[in-house]
Structure formats: C-alpha cells, structure tokens
Design a protein around this motif. Structure first.
Motif, short mmCIF file in Angstrom:
data_model
loop_
_atom_site.label_atom_id
_atom_site.label_comp_id
_atom_site.label_asym_id
_atom_site.label_seq_id
_atom_site.Cartn_x
_atom_site.Cartn_y
_atom_site.Cartn_z
N ILE A 167 6.95 -3.45 3.84
CA ILE A 167 6.64 -4.49 2.86
C ILE A 167 7.90 -5.31 2.60
N PRO A 168 7.78 -6.64 2.49
CA PRO A 168 8.97 -7.47 2.27
C PRO A 168 9.77 -7.03 1.05
N GLU A 169 11.08 -7.18 1.15
CA GLU A 169 11.97 -6.76 0.06
C GLU A 169 11.65 -7.47 -1.25
N ALA A 170 11.22 -8.72 -1.17
CA ALA A 170 10.91 -9.50 -2.38
C ALA A 170 9.78 -8.88 -3.18
N TYR A 171 9.00 -8.00 -2.54
CA TYR A 171 7.85 -7.40 -3.22
C TYR A 171 7.96 -5.88 -3.29
N GLY A 172 9.19 -5.39 -3.33
CA GLY A 172 9.41 -3.98 -3.58
C GLY A 172 9.55 -3.09 -2.38
N PRO B 71 3.82 -4.64 -4.74
CA PRO B 71 4.72 -3.65 -5.36
C PRO B 71 4.05 -2.34 -5.76
N PRO B 72 2.82 -2.34 -6.32
CA PRO B 72 2.22 -1.05 -6.67
C PRO B 72 1.98 -0.15 -5.46
N ILE B 73 1.66 -0.75 -4.32
CA ILE B 73 1.47 0.04 -3.10
C ILE B 73 2.81 0.58 -2.61
#
Length: 390
Positions: free
Chosen positions: A55-60, A113-115
């Motif tokens: 997952i992209p760093e911007a989204y966790g 982010p929750p995932i």
C-alpha cells in the motif's frame, strides 16, 4: 543480471521468518482442526506492519513492490503456515490495488489505512456459481437509486467472508443485453463497502483444506451501497480488477514455491533419519532422485516467479510470465508435496508429520484463481499466436 536479494529484501525475509517462528506448525494444525480464523497471526502481522507492504506510504503502507510481497508471502508459506497463513492476509497485500490505482484521494484515505493497520478484514466478491471463470457474464445486479446502489445476486468461493468487515464487490450496473456486441466486459462496476450481514447471507462451504480461512457462498438481497463507495467510473469495474490479476497470480506462485520448499525440507530430513534395512532410506537413489528433481523444479519456479514480479514492478508487460509462474509453481509445489508424503510412507498419511496438510493446501494454487487449462490457452493465443479456442 543479479539473482541475489537486495539487503532490504533479505531483511524482509528474515524478519517475516522470525515472526512466523512464533506460530509453529502445531498452531496451524490446531487451526486446521478447529477451523478458527488465525486471528493471533493476523494481528501479529498487522502489528509488525506487514499488512501494508504494497500500500502506498501516503496511506499507511510501505509502498513496496510485488517482488517484496512475493518474498514475504513465500516466507510465510515456507514456515509451515502454507496457504492458511498466506490466505489470511492475502487481500491486505494485493486485493485493494484497484483502490490504490483508481480510487479518489478521499477514497484512498478512507479505505486503505485501516487495511494497512489490520483494523478491518475484507473479502473479494467476484466469482459466481453459474459463470465460473467467465467474469464478463456476472449476473449480480447493482441498480442505482439516487445516491445509492441496490444490489441483488449471488457469489461463491468468497474467502474470509465469515470474519470480514468489508467487501470488494464486482456487480453488473448495465444489463448485458443492453450492451453492444462484443462489449460484455463493459457494464460491470466495482465497489468497496460494508459487508452488511442483514442484507448478505454468508454460508460456509466445507472443503478439503485451509479450514481456518473460510470459503463461502453469499446471497445478496437488497444490499445498499453509497455512490461514494464505487471505485472509479460506473461500468469500468472489469478493467479495474484486471489491474490486480497479474500480481495475484505472481503471489500465488511465490506461495506455491514456499509450500513446496517446506515439503521438500521435511521429506529430506525424514529420508536422512529414517532407517530401514540398516541404512537411511535417503541413501537409496529411488528416494534421492525424485527429491532432487523437486528441488530443480522449485528453483525453476522461483526464477520464473521473480522474473514476473520484476516485470510488473518495472511497468513492463507480464501477463504471460505471471500466468506461467502461477502454472509452473503450482505444479512444482504439488509434486514436492506429493513426494513428501511418499517419502514418509505410511507416516505421510498421518497428521502428526504435517505433510498431508501441505498436499491438501497446495491444491488451491492449482485451481485458483485461474485454471491451468485457461493459462495454457492464454499462452497459446497471446505468446504463440494460435487461434482462440473458446
């Protein structure tokens, strides 16, 4: 051409192996017996930050590629967790790629982010009972009514739906009979929304292996999905899920290699220790040669898998390689698991030695997410230029 792992990739492999060491094969045998989802393993992977690897760093997430995901998932499989361990976190690794690529910034911030943190579990709702691999013929219907869609239909072989909070759902928003000829892949839309159990009846499918990661039939009756939960444009969902198909095949290949490797390790260890007629059975070439052939096949499968992953990460066409890796790794893994049982003789049939579980679980990458026959047809047509057979 460098075949060595980078220092970062090696550190991923060692760290994941270290985490998996806290979940010995006795843990997975218990889950295989009681069928309880491996929550402790899932939570440990989440706490260590592995669920957001791609997952992209911007989204966790960590923003890493399919190569790193393969290294991680192979280490999980090779620990003896096999497909049970891999499948419990699989959708976190690749399943939400359509959101990362095609979602709006607001959707990415809300959904990813929750995932990545492991706070929610999700399932992937595509396959239907009467369409099989012919995804363009899906019948589950989503009808827009103002600011929401209302969905009716049925899905099958939906993993983790017993424990999932969310579902990524592919449904038809335009009836197939209203589409122009040859445009059956249009009119499908992709949604990521709450798995509302008051509108979705989840029925468990009893199966031969991977008992702790459930598979299910879903009966959807009036599920309401807000428009803001639709990913991308209406009618373009098939195109969006295609983006995740090649990484999925490559990850399944890596997992199949991992299962094959633990099977081979167990077989070789048993062959060194088991004494019959006053000599270890591993001294016999009839035992040695099949195991040596398994090693060769698994090494070849590994190279093909990592080539496909490298092509994907570097933005190159990898359809043929991804399918070939999944096909060959599944077959090589299966042969290693079969040989592990035969090497153990009667004890290979016993749950005590675990190898029978490997054989039951290695059947998954042989079957899903696409059959060997479909892969061979794809390569025949797209690589060899032969006429379409179906």
């Amino acid at each position: 051409m460098n075949f060595e792992l980078t220092p970062e990739q090696e550190s991923i492999r060692e760290a994941v192996k270290g985490l998996c060491a806290h979940f010995p094969e006795s843990y997975w045998r218990e889950r295989d017996t009681d069928g309880v989802f491996p929550h402790a393993f899932y939570d440990a992977m989440a706490e260590a930050g592995w669920l957001g690897l791609a997952i992209p760093e911007a989204y966790g997430g960590a923003g890493l590629g399919v190569q790193e995901a393969c290294i991680m998932m192979q280490a999980v499989a090779e620990s003896g967790a096999c497909l049970s361990g891999c499948s419990s976190v699989h959708i976190n690794i690749f399943g939400l790629m359509p959101i990362a690529v095609f979602g709006t910034p607001a959707q990415k911030q809300r959904m990813l982010p929750p995932i990545a943190r492991g706070e929610v579990k999700a399932c992937f709702g595509v396959t239907e009972p009467n369409t099989g691999l012919n995804t363009t013929r899906l019948k589950t219907r989503a009808v827009r009514q103002g600011d929401k869609y209302v969905v009716h239909g049925q899905k099958v072989w939906i993993s983790t739906a017993q424990v999932a909070d969310k579902i990524m759902l592919l449904a038809r928003t335009t009836p197939i009979e209203d589409l122009p000829p040859g445009k059956s892949s249009s009119g499908l839309s992709l949604f990521y929304t709450d798995l509302d159990r008051s509108r979705i009846d989840v029925r468990l499918i009893e199966k031969m292996g991977r008992k702790c990661v459930d598979s299910n039939e879903l009966f959807i009756d009036g599920l309401e999905i807000p428009v803001e939960d639709r990913i991308g444009e209406e009618g373009q969902g098939f195109k969006y899920i295609l983006h995740g198909m090649n990484p999925e095949r490559v990850l399944l290949a890596a997992e199949a290699v991992g299962v094959g490797r633990i099977a081979l390790q167990k077989a070789a260890a048993y062959a060194r220790e088991r004494v019959v007629f006053d000599r270890p059975i591993g001294q016999n070439q009839s035992i040695q040669h099949p195991l040596a052939a398994n090693w060769v096949e698994l090494e070849a499968a590994q190279l093909l898998t990592m080539k496909a992953a490298w092509l994907y990460d570097n933005g190159k066409d990898c359809g043929a390689e991804a399918n070939a890796a999944k096909y060959y790794a599944a077959e090589a893994g299966f042969r290693a698991c079969e040989r592990a049982i035969l090497t153990h003789g009667g004890m290979g049939y016993s749950k005590e030695f675990h190898v029978e579980r490997y054989l039951r679980e290695i059947m998954i990458p042989r079957i899903a997410p696409v059959s060997a026959e479909m892969i061979l047809s794809h390569i025949a047509e797209r690589v060899l230029g032969l006429p379409k057979s179906y």
